[in-house]
Design an enzyme around this catalytic site. Structure first.
Site, PDB file in Angstrom:
ATOM      1  N   THR A 817       0.924  -1.177  -0.183  1.00 15.83           N
ATOM      2  CA  THR A 817       0.076  -0.087   0.073  1.00 15.83           C
ATOM      3  C   THR A 817       0.804   1.223  -0.026  1.00 15.83           C
ATOM      4  OG1 THR A 817      -1.811   1.052   1.235  1.00 15.83           O
ATOM      5  CG2 THR A 817      -0.061   0.065   2.439  1.00 15.83           C
ATOM      6  N   TYR A 821       3.524   9.898   2.579  1.00 21.37           N
ATOM      7  CA  TYR A 821       4.699  10.216   2.518  1.00 21.37           C
ATOM      8  C   TYR A 821       5.475   9.058   1.833  1.00 21.37           C
ATOM      9  CZ  TYR A 821       3.131  13.891   5.660  1.00 21.37           C
ATOM     10  OH  TYR A 821       2.290  14.899   6.274  1.00 21.37           O
ATOM     11  N   VAL A 824       4.673   1.249   1.212  1.00 22.92           N
ATOM     12  CA  VAL A 824       5.038  -0.023   1.861  1.00 22.92           C
ATOM     13  C   VAL A 824       5.281  -1.003   1.103  1.00 22.92           C
ATOM     14  CG1 VAL A 824       4.421  -1.744   3.851  1.00 22.92           C
ATOM     15  CG2 VAL A 824       3.648   0.787   3.927  1.00 22.92           C
ATOM     16  N   ASP A 933      -3.568   9.669  15.970  1.00 26.54           N
ATOM     17  CA  ASP A 933      -3.820   9.481  14.628  1.00 26.54           C
ATOM     18  C   ASP A 933      -4.689   7.951  14.614  1.00 26.54           C
ATOM     19  OD1 ASP A 933      -4.156   9.769  11.866  1.00 26.54           O
ATOM     20  OD2 ASP A 933      -2.395   8.979  11.227  1.00 26.54           O
TER      21      ASP A 933
END
Length: 1367
Positions: A817, A821, A824, A933
């Site tokens: 994915t 920034y 992966v 987050d």
């Protein structure tokens, strides 16, 4: 029928015999195993030993057997003329005969007859023992036996009177046959010595008694017979005991003191017993006893003077060890013997109890007299051993066994209280055992103890009785000994083994009863140790040097085997300080030599705990089996699976210290760069000293312990030459401190490796893989090249330490994915084959978006945390262009993908996921970490269905604070006087806040950073506000007071006062009424209308450099925003933009900028729970403004099918006031809510989850497919990561690198790419290198867990060998 006392004696006799037989079997098996190795052993010895084992086993199993047949068979073995049995084998035969004789004699005294034994056999049951006695003691004159028969019977009656230890009750029995006496007196001593030290008393017993009528004699205790031969206990026998040997020794020492005190206290009043009518023979004996008493008194007066002279001479003789045979009471002959009967016993006990009370009263009156006579009597007893007539001295003992009366005192002496009775073990160790003890150990006795009744000393014995004395020297021959000279081995082995194994642990002292499988090397070590010492045993006044060579072992003298072990050469330490600390493992002996290994051929130990159980490295290499070898994840070297657990611990310790030294090298290089920059700006006079400091720093990087120790002393002189006000002096002190840290780390790593067994040693990258000195001498000083892991500092030395991760160690399989920034990837470690998830971030993007601090924060948190509900990180490293985080790969996907497939979740499934998330947040909050987050995208699912929290890039642990709080960082680029960092001005928090959500929302992708675009702020990929255009090459310096702290320092700096700024959004400009709940918030002021609110009060974006203050400009901006902002898609479409920060989960305090803390995470958790149950966010709106307004006004639509518990929990978690929010006082408030009533918080990790992914293989990424479809991530690795592949092959990055922009902004991708290519690459590289100097990290604890998981999942290693301390 037998009474209870007799039954106790029978039971104790059988237990004692069984215990001795078990020890005999163990000893015989050990002898049999060792004799098979001896070259001089013959087959007859082996056959005889096996037969002895069979006899002992049969005798031990049966309760009543015909022991006469065994005695005859054993005697036939000893008397065999065809085979001459000598040495250890002969000793075993005699030892077994002794055990059987003791058992038989006690049964005779109790009148026990076997059920299967005929009367004829009962009469002749001592014939076999008579033959052995005649065979072994043929030198004793038997002509005087009949003359001294009556006299010796009296002596025997005086010496045989004992008590039973378990019940303290006295049993009187008949006198044993004298021809059985050699076995009953056999005390594991050399037979020649036994004959030499026989006293006149003993000789009268042997020569004057033949066949005595058992029914007419009494006065001897059964316990005295089966306990007269004490067992020489060894350390290896302590497994059979249920109490401590030290406690037993204390008991025996107390009894010694009591006995000596009693003998010093004069003659007590005799105990009166009922005198039944005596037969004529006993009346004659009584008259003879009176005559002997008168003679004894006269002789004692004559010998007093001689005793004093001998006392002075014998006190001067050195005695290192004294052998004591402890008896519970001295013999007594005051009263005539009584026949055994229950009535006599009961009467005797009652009388004795009365006498005991009288004695206690008399004792108190005579204490002063006893103290005056104590010293004189003690000297008399030590000076002269008792004369032959002393055997008739009247003595008596009470039934309590605690009061002892002697002829020297008329009052009894009460003994010390013995410890509480302990349940007898399998093999009872009694008080008559032999103990070797030093005289200093007995603190209660000032002078050495010599008891007259313990060991008789005269070498010349008197044969005969009465007035006639015939002196005869007792001489024994080697052929007529009861046992061979190898009996010395029994004594020496017992003592040497006790000394040698003092420091070993209890587990290593144990031995299995089945000695066939014991991997034992102690036999060889003890025998060699015995030959080396050659210390004679001193037993009172008789000094005999026992021979050291046994018949079965005639090897020449050699040094102990464990000192010849070649592995000792590898055990070296850097200083004498660590000699006593090694080895790390508990060991009592080293491994056997090569010859023994070839004979044994034993397999490896499952988990070797001592050197004696560790196979050699050569043996491992010869038996290398690929199926049993495992790869250590730490040092990446193959090692046997049975040794992996212990190896991992040592490997982790050594490599962790070595990595610390490598990090110090990074800091030294940074300081060297600073000194190089400063040398250009200072006068020529001071430049020489700066250059010298730089050379020392680089020299310390390339050298080890010895060289750096010299540098530390050199730095002391250099620091003295600096001016105290000079700034360079601080750098010099810092260099010295760094060098000292490096030396300490290398010493610790060196010590761990050298003090561990060679089989466990690790391949530490610095210790075992250091560069050669020749290469260092030929290369100028400079930083070493660490391949891709440290491309900033390059020299001619191309040295890559083993264990340091680089990008070339991984094989990238496919992308998983991508986020805001970076991307992966799924990758495999080439050497170990493990699957990881690698997060790749581009350095230039991190600098432009001011995310460098966030990257390091995420790295520090992942390195610091260790929790089953938090993702683990294993490596972090960098290349010239990228930064990499290597984390564990979770095949189950994330909760966002799961929610996309299911639409909504069942309440039980959501409850389990939320509960595990609560535990993860509780762990983070306890360590001062606020995630900030929390959203479904960051909740990953492992292969078992459990949740793990990830993505800590926006987390806050108080890591950002003002420079006054932290010491200056000497490798910071700001110290050079220049600030080349290029970044946009981030949003500023109120008090030391971090650039988190504000920078996340305001950060634009590369698509929007061109020369012609305005300063637009993107939220979810859409333009929110526009400002004055900014050139792309404009660099705004970051605040110098912001400094990154270490995680350890930041734990105490956690606060909830910082909050990010919010972009200029008309959040409060709405026609909807303000929620009444907002009016209750402290400090809340309703905002004025947007046309009346000054624009300066609205926070600006991070990309703006100027602001306007007129209402017209603000109105124009709002109109421009409405024109440029397209309508937002439904929630399930705009959710895909959460990678750059989705506002649905932001807490109100973050939006308002009034400070936030751990409660912000609980607010996000309430939003997630609502979304799991309903499938949509509670504050979802058509635009970002509407979403923020819904959050601040708390506009929530509650579905009807939601349970009351779930609604109550969500309602309390979504409270606007953080202080009123559930969880403000801790996670226990949430865990105790009724919604989690069915959750067992202690066992939640072992519970079966409601969703368990079905994984085809370890590389399965099917559960991430929903994210791939949303982000349009291609499974073709070459296509999706083409620039990355080119970077690996050509070491340069393509200008068309894949951007991290959302797919909805594809129209601006080309422009953003062109902008990126026009950036000043030199400036970016400089800033990148400066901020990533210390980024290398290896999490050895996580790698250690990988090794443990491998052992848990793999099949256990089954070894045919059973460890010594295994049960």
């Amino acid at each position: 029928m037998y009474n209870s006392q007799q039954q106790n004696i029978i039971k104790i006799n059988k237990q004692d015999t069984d215990g001795r037989l078990q020890l005999f079997i163990v000893d015989a098996k050990r002898t049999l195993r060792n004799s098979s190795i001896e070259l001089e052993s013959s087959q007859i010895y082996i056959d005889v030993t096996k037969r002895l084992i069979d006899i002992a086993s049969l005798f031990c199993k049966q309760e009543e057997i015909q022991y006469e047949s065994f005695a005859e068979e054993l005697l036939s073995i000893l008397n065999s003329t065809q085979f001459k049995i000598l040495g250890k084998c002969r000793e075993l035969v005699i030892k077994l005969l002794t055990i059987i004789a003791k058992y038989a004699r006690v049964n005779q005294l109790l009148g026990i007859e076997s059920k299967d034994r005929s009367p004829s056999s009962s009469i002749n049951k001592n014939n076999g023992f008579d033959q052995l006695y005649d065979f072994e003691l043929n030198r004793i004159d038997e002509n005087n036996n009949n003359n001294n028969n009556n006299n010796n019977n009296n002596n025997n009656n005086n010496n045989k009177n004992k008590t039973i230890s378990p019940t303290h009750q006295t049993i009187q029995a008949t006198i044993p046959s004298p021809k059985l006496q050699p076995f009953l007196d056999h005390d594991d001593k050399d037979d020649k010595e036994i004959i030499d030290i026989v006293s006149n008393k003993d000789k009268d017993q042997l020569n004057g008694v033949d066949d005595v009528d058992l029914s007419n004699t009494s006065g001897i205790s059964c316990k005295e017979i089966f306990e007269k031969n004490p067992i020489n206990f060894q350390k290896s026998h302590y497994r059979c005991l249920s109490y401590s040997p030290k406690l037993l020794e204390q008991q025996l020492q107390q009894k010694l003191v009591n006995q000596q005190i009693k003998l010093k206290n004069g003659k007590p009043s005799p105990i009166k017993r009922p005198s039944p009518p005596l037969p004529p023979p006993q009346q004659q004996q009584k008259e003879q006893q009176k005559e002997q008493k008168e003679q004894q008194k006269e002789q004692q007066k004559e010998q007093q003077k001689e005793q004093q002279k001998e006392q002075e001479q014998k006190q001067q003789e050195p005695q290192k060890y004294v052998k004591f045979e402890i008896q519970k009471s001295p013999p007594s002959n005051l009263l005539p013997p009584l026949p055994i009967s229950s009535s006599n016993i009961s009467n005797e006990i009652s009388k004795q109890q009365q006498q005991q009370q009288q004695q206690q009263q008399q004792q108190q009156q005579q204490q002063q007299q006893q103290q005056q006579q104590q010293q004189q009597q003690q000297q008399q007893q030590i000076a002269q051993p008792p004369p032959p007539q002393s055997i008739t001295s009247p003595q008596t003992i009470s039934a309590n066994n605690n009061i002892l009366t002697t002829p020297l005192s008329s009052q009894p002496t009460q003994s010390l209280e013995t410890p509480s009775t302990i349940k007898p073990p399998l093999l009872s160790r009694r008080v008559s055992d032999i103990i070797y003890s030093k005289n200093e150990t007995n603190l209660n006795i000032k002078e050495p103890i010599h008891s007259k009744d313990i060991i008789p000393t005269p070498l010349e014995t008197n044969v005969g009785g009465g007035g006639g004395e015939i002196t005869k020297k007792v001489v024994g021959s080697e052929e007529n000994l009861l046992s061979s000279s190898s009996e010395e081995e029994t004594l020496s082995t017992s003592e040497e083994h006790d000394e040698y194994t003092t420091s070993t642990s209890g587990e290593d002292e144990e031995e299995d009863e089945d000695d066939d499988n014991i991997y034992n090397t102690n036999h060889y070590e003890i025998s060699e140790r015995k030959l080396k010492n050659k210390r004679p045993f001193k037993k009172t006044h008789v000094h005999h040097s026992l021979s050291a060579n046994s018949p079965l072992s005639r090897k020449p003298y050699e040094s102990p085997v464990f000192l010849l072990d070649p592995r000792l050469n590898d055990l070296k330490t850097s200083s004498d300080e660590y000699i006593l600390k090694r080895p790390l493992v508990r060991s009592k002996s080293f491994s056997p030599n090569k010859e023994e290994e070839q004979i044994k051929k034993e397999p490896y130990r499952k988990l070797a705990r001592s050197f004696s159980e560790i196979p050699s490295v050569k043996l491992i290499e010869d038996h290398n089996d690929d199926s049993q070898m495992a790869m250590c994840r730490i040092c990446e070297e193959p090692i046997h699976s049975s040794l992996l657990e212990d190896h991992s611990k040592i490997c982790a310790m050594a490599n962790e210290e070595d990595m610390k030294a490598m990090n110090v090298d990074d800091h030294l290089r940074a300081v060297a760069k600073i000194l190089l920059t400063r040398s250009n700006d200072i006068p020529h006079e001071k430049r020489k000293m700066i250059i010298e400091l730089r050379e020392i720093a680089l020299f310390a990087v390339e050298n080890g312990i010895k060289e750096n120790l010299k540098m530390i002393h050199i730095m002391n002189d250099i620091i003295k030459n600096f001016d105290p006000k000079d700034d360079n002096r601080e750098l010099a002190i810092k260099i010295q401190s760094l060098i000292s840290d490096k030396v300490n780390a290398l010493k610790r790593a060196d010590d761990v490796i050298n003090s561990s067994p060679r089989i466990f040693r690790t391949n530490s990258p610095r210790i075992l893989k250091s560069p050669r000195e020749e290469e260092l001498s030929q290369t100028p000083l400079g930083g070493r090249l660490r391949s891709d892991s440290d491309p900033v500092h390059q020299t001619q030395i191309e040295y890559k330490p083993k264990g340091v991760p680089t990008i070339s160690d991984f094989e990238f399989i496919k992308p998983i994915t991508k986020g805001g920034y970076g991307k992966v990837f799924l990758a495999k470690k080439i050497r170990t084959g493990d699957i990881y998830a690698i997060k790749r971030l581009k350095k230039s993007d991190m600098i432009k978006k001011n995310q460098l601090d966030h990257v390091k924060v995420e790295r520090n948190i992942l390195a610091y945390t260790s929790n089953p509900f938090v993702v683990k990180m294993y490596y972090s490293f960098q290349t010239k262009e990228y930064y990499y985080l290597v984390m564990e790969y979770l095949q189950g996907g994330d909760c966002f993908s799961l929610l996309q497939m299911l639409g909504s979740m069942d309440e039980n499934m959501a409850k389990m996921i939320i509960a595990e998330t609560v535990l993860a947040l509780e762990y983070l909050h306890s360590h001062g970490i606020v995630h900030r987050d929390v959203k479904p995208d960051n909740l990953l699912i492992d292969k078992k269905g459990h949740i793990k929290l990830t993505d800590f890039g926006l987390s806050k642990v108080g890591l950002l604070d003002r420079q006054t709080v932290v010491p200056p960082s000497y490798f910071s680029p700001t110290l050079s006087g220049k600030n080349n960092q290029s970044s946009s001005s981030s949003s500023v928090s109120n008090i030391g806040g971090s650039n988190t959500i504000g920078s996340n929302i305001s950060s634009t992708n590369n698509n929007n950073n061109n020369n012609n675009t305005t300063g637009a702020t993107m939220v979810g990929g859409h333009v929110i506000n526009t400002e004055t255009p900014i050139p792309s090459n404009t660099a705004i310096p970051a605040k110098k007071e912001k400094k990154l702290l270490s995680l350890a320092q930041s734990k105490s700096l956690f606060s909830a006062s910082s909050s990010p700024s919010i972009p200029s959004l008309n959040l409060l400009n709405s026609d909807k009424p303000i929620s009444p709940m907002m009016m209750g918030v402290k400090g809340f002021i309703p905002p004025p209308p947007i046309n009346q609110q000054p624009i300066s009060n609205i926070p600006t974006t991070t990309t703006t450099t100027t602001t306007t203050t007129t209402g017209q400009q603000s109105q124009q901006q709002s109109q421009q925003q409405q024109q440029t902002t397209p309508p937002l898609p439904p929630h399930n479409i705009h959710r895909k933009l959460s990678c750059v920060g989705t506002p649905d989960y932001l807490a109100p305090e973050i939006l308002l900028g009034i400070g936030h803390g751990a409660s912000a995470d609980w607010f996000s958790l309430g939003v997630i729970l609502y979304e799991f149950l309903c499938g949509v966010s509670p504050f979802n709106g058509s635009s970002v403004q509407e979403t923020f307004q819904n959050i601040l006004q708390r506009n929530i639509s509650w579905p009807e099918d939601m349970s009351p518990e779930a609604r109550d929990l969500i309602d309390k978690l979504l409270a606007l006031d953080p202080r009123q929010r559930l969880g403000f006082n801790g996670a226990e408030e949430i865990k105790s809510h009724p919604f989690f009533k069915s959750i067992n918080w202690k066992t939640i990790l072992t519970q079966e989850p409601y969703f368990k992914p079905k994984i085809e293989n370890l590389q399965d990424t099917s559960y991430f497919d929903p994210r791939k479809e949303i982000y349009k991530v291609s499974d073709d690795f070459a296509e999706s990561c083409k620039p990355f592949v080119q970077n690996q092959n050509q070491n340069k990055e393509s200008s068309t690198i894949l951007t991290t922009s959302p797919p909805s902004t594809s129209s601006t991708t080309a422009t953003a790419t062109a902008t990126t290519s026009n950036l000043d690459s030199i400036t970016i590289n400089q800033n990148t290198n400066a901020n990533f100097d210390d980024f290398l990290y290896v999490n050895f604890q996580s790698l250690l867990e990988l090794n443990k998981n491998y052992l848990a999942e793999a099949k256990p290693f089954n070894s045919n060998h059973r460890r010594r301390n295994s049960t």
